[in-house]
Every structure is written in C-alpha cells, then in structure tokens.
Design a protein around this motif. Sequence first.
Motif, PDB file in Angstrom:
ATOM      1  N   PHE A 134       0.829  -1.204   0.000  1.00 56.19           N
ATOM      2  CA  PHE A 134       0.000   0.000   0.000  1.00 56.19           C
ATOM      3  C   PHE A 134       0.862   1.253   0.000  1.00 56.19           C
ATOM      4  O   PHE A 134       1.934   1.294   0.610  1.00 56.19           O
ATOM      5  N   LEU A 185      -1.870  -1.311  -4.025  1.00 57.16           N
ATOM      6  CA  LEU A 185      -2.930  -0.315  -4.029  1.00 57.16           C
ATOM      7  C   LEU A 185      -2.338   1.046  -3.671  1.00 57.16           C
ATOM      8  O   LEU A 185      -1.610   1.171  -2.677  1.00 57.16           O
ATOM      9  N   MET A 243      -9.582   7.794  -1.775  1.00 59.92           N
ATOM     10  CA  MET A 243     -10.128   7.165  -0.578  1.00 59.92           C
ATOM     11  C   MET A 243     -10.560   8.213   0.430  1.00 59.92           C
ATOM     12  O   MET A 243      -9.914   9.260   0.555  1.00 59.92           O
ATOM     13  N   GLU A 254     -11.648   4.496   4.467  1.00 53.99           N
ATOM     14  CA  GLU A 254     -11.060   3.583   3.480  1.00 53.99           C
ATOM     15  C   GLU A 254      -9.544   3.568   3.615  1.00 53.99           C
ATOM     16  O   GLU A 254      -8.903   2.506   3.509  1.00 53.99           O
ATOM     17  N   SER A 298      -7.159   0.331   4.451  1.00 55.83           N
ATOM     18  CA  SER A 298      -6.081  -0.079   3.546  1.00 55.83           C
ATOM     19  C   SER A 298      -4.754  -0.203   4.278  1.00 55.83           C
ATOM     20  O   SER A 298      -3.967  -1.126   4.004  1.00 55.83           O
ATOM     21  N   GLN A 345      -4.730  -3.481   5.962  1.00 50.99           N
ATOM     22  CA  GLN A 345      -4.594  -4.623   5.060  1.00 50.99           C
ATOM     23  C   GLN A 345      -3.204  -4.741   4.441  1.00 50.99           C
ATOM     24  O   GLN A 345      -2.937  -5.672   3.679  1.00 50.99           O
TER      25      GLN A 345
END
Length: 351
Positions: A164, A188, A221, A225, A229, A232
């Motif tokens: 990320f 991402l 985002m 969000e 992220s 994650q």
Amino acid sequence: MPRPVLREQEAAGAAPRRVLVEEMLGFDLLGESDLAGLPGVRGALLRRLPVFIALGLEVARRRRDYDVVVSWAEKYSVGIAAMLMLCWRRPRHVAIMDWISKPIVRVPLRILRRGIDRILTWSSVQGEFAVTRIGFARDQITFIEHPVDQEFFAPMRQEPAIIFSAGETQRDFQTLIDAVSGLQTPTLIAASRIGVFNGFRTYLTDAQELSLPVGVTVKTMDPQELRRSYAQAKVVVVPLTPAENNAGISVLLEAMSMGRPVVVTRTEGQVDVVRDGENGLYVPPQDPIALRDAIGRLLAQREFAETLGRTAREDVLEKHRVEAFAAAVRNAAHSAARRGSEVSVERIRES
C-alpha cells in the motif's frame, strides 16, 4: 468544509482529529471558514483577497486583544508576519512551519523574519535552514514532533494482503510501480493528484494518468477507506522524489501508528522519523531495484516486518500523540508570551 461539520465527523470517529486538536490547544481560532462568516463590509472585502492576506489583515486588526498569535502553514505565517511588522505594537508571533526552504517562503521570510518571534518545526533540516540561510537565531527555533491521531490510526485486526502507498506531495509513484511490477502481491495506491515541486512551483498531475501494470490499482479514498487499507497492508511504501522538506511525514506516521512496516525514500529532508532497520526501512531515491529488494525482504521476513511495525507503533505513542503535540504548542505559546511581557498571560490566539 465548515469547522462544525468537520468537528462532528471527527467526534464520531469518521475522520482523524484536526479540528479537535485545534480546540485542544485552548486558543481562539481564526481560519478560512471563519473569514466566510465575518459580517458587513469588512467581511465582504476580506473575502475578495487571497486568504493569507485576509488572515494577516484580520490578525493585525485584532492584535491588541491577544498576547500571542500562533500561525500554522507557511503562507499564513508569511502573510501574518508582513501585517504585524506594519504595526507599532504587536503580539508575539509563533509560527508552525515545515517547508521554509521553498522559494515562495524563504524569499519573503528573509525580509519579514522580524514579524516572527519563534518557529516550531518537526524538520531538523528546515530548522537548520531557518538559522543558516534565513537569519533566525537558534533559540528562536523549537523542534516539535509531527502529530498523528493515534486513536483513529490504531492497529486493526485484518489479514495483510497488499502493498500500500498513499499521498500527494513529492510522490515518486513511478518508481514504486517499477519496483512492484511482476510481484504476486497486489499493490494499491491511494491518490487523486500527484504534486511534484520543481524548485519554483508544484506541478499537479492526475494520478489516473499513471501507466499501471497488472496488479497495481490507483483510487481515491476517504479517511475510513484509508485506514482499512493501512490495516490490510503487508508493507506501506512512501516513495519520494528528492527534496529538502520531509514530504510524506503524514502517511509515514499514519502507517507507523497502525503498526505497519514501512519503507520510505531517504531524501535530504526525510530523516527525522525512521531509524533504519528498527522502526522502518530506508531506500535511496529513484532506485526501483533497491525498493523492490526492501519490499521483498519485508514480504519474505514476516516476523521482522511485524517487529518493525510494533516498534513503529511504540514510537508513535511515545513521541507523536496529538495530545503531546497540543501540549508542546501551548507551552511554546506561553513561553513566547512570557518573553514578551512580565504580566501573567490569559489570552492566546491561533490563526
């Protein structure tokens, strides 16, 4: 967005605290949204001016009501310094600044530095620049730690599955894209615009214009969000272009606050937070091979990665809590007031 709306979102836990931190300072507040609510001819005239000039004029008008003005953001600090220098008697001015070397700041600041009594900065590089290149005395520079909302950005139970990255200013997403090309772990990137400073101005480009290989996604985002992220992420990467300021500091600290292992470009200015191999990893600028190796190391050595993340979270709780930041700013303001007057200080404002 009006301050009451932002405050409601923050109080509900839907966004990291900014307005609530300003209120935590205990100062009267004056910002762009407040100018919009000023009545009469004065308000109408101020709203026609650039915000930094309007704020400077309004601060100068109210100067006798306060012992100290605290400004936050370089353009506002410069505008307020200019207006206060025109006043015969003025309050002390404490400025929170982190990119003093930018030409649009440093050039006027050489002329207007007498309008600032103390600088608070979280960049050792920029603090040194203020002394050696602008002419401030060393005792006018106070180092404070950059804040992060350690409650909003707290560790979450998620199964890490992605690489990320996020942010806008001085981002080198192309080097990141080159580094992760072909990796099995999805990448991402949270971004809408990319701002790169070329020495005189910041050029903005649409993040959607990036050429993306399979497995790399770019999207905008909201704060929730963004937080999910981070949770994650197996690795959070902060890729930067060479710069004297500590670009990336907010994303870096948000990831660290959530206990995630970070990889960040070591630039001239980004040197104050990461201890290489202890709470994160440094890589050289514009080197996709070195970045790929660092990412691969953290993907392969999960125990090492989790150790970095735990240490990073501990560092945030020790140094970067918003409550500690607010206390540091309050202390600096009261100290500045004591230097300017021998009477007790009851009134302090923030602009």
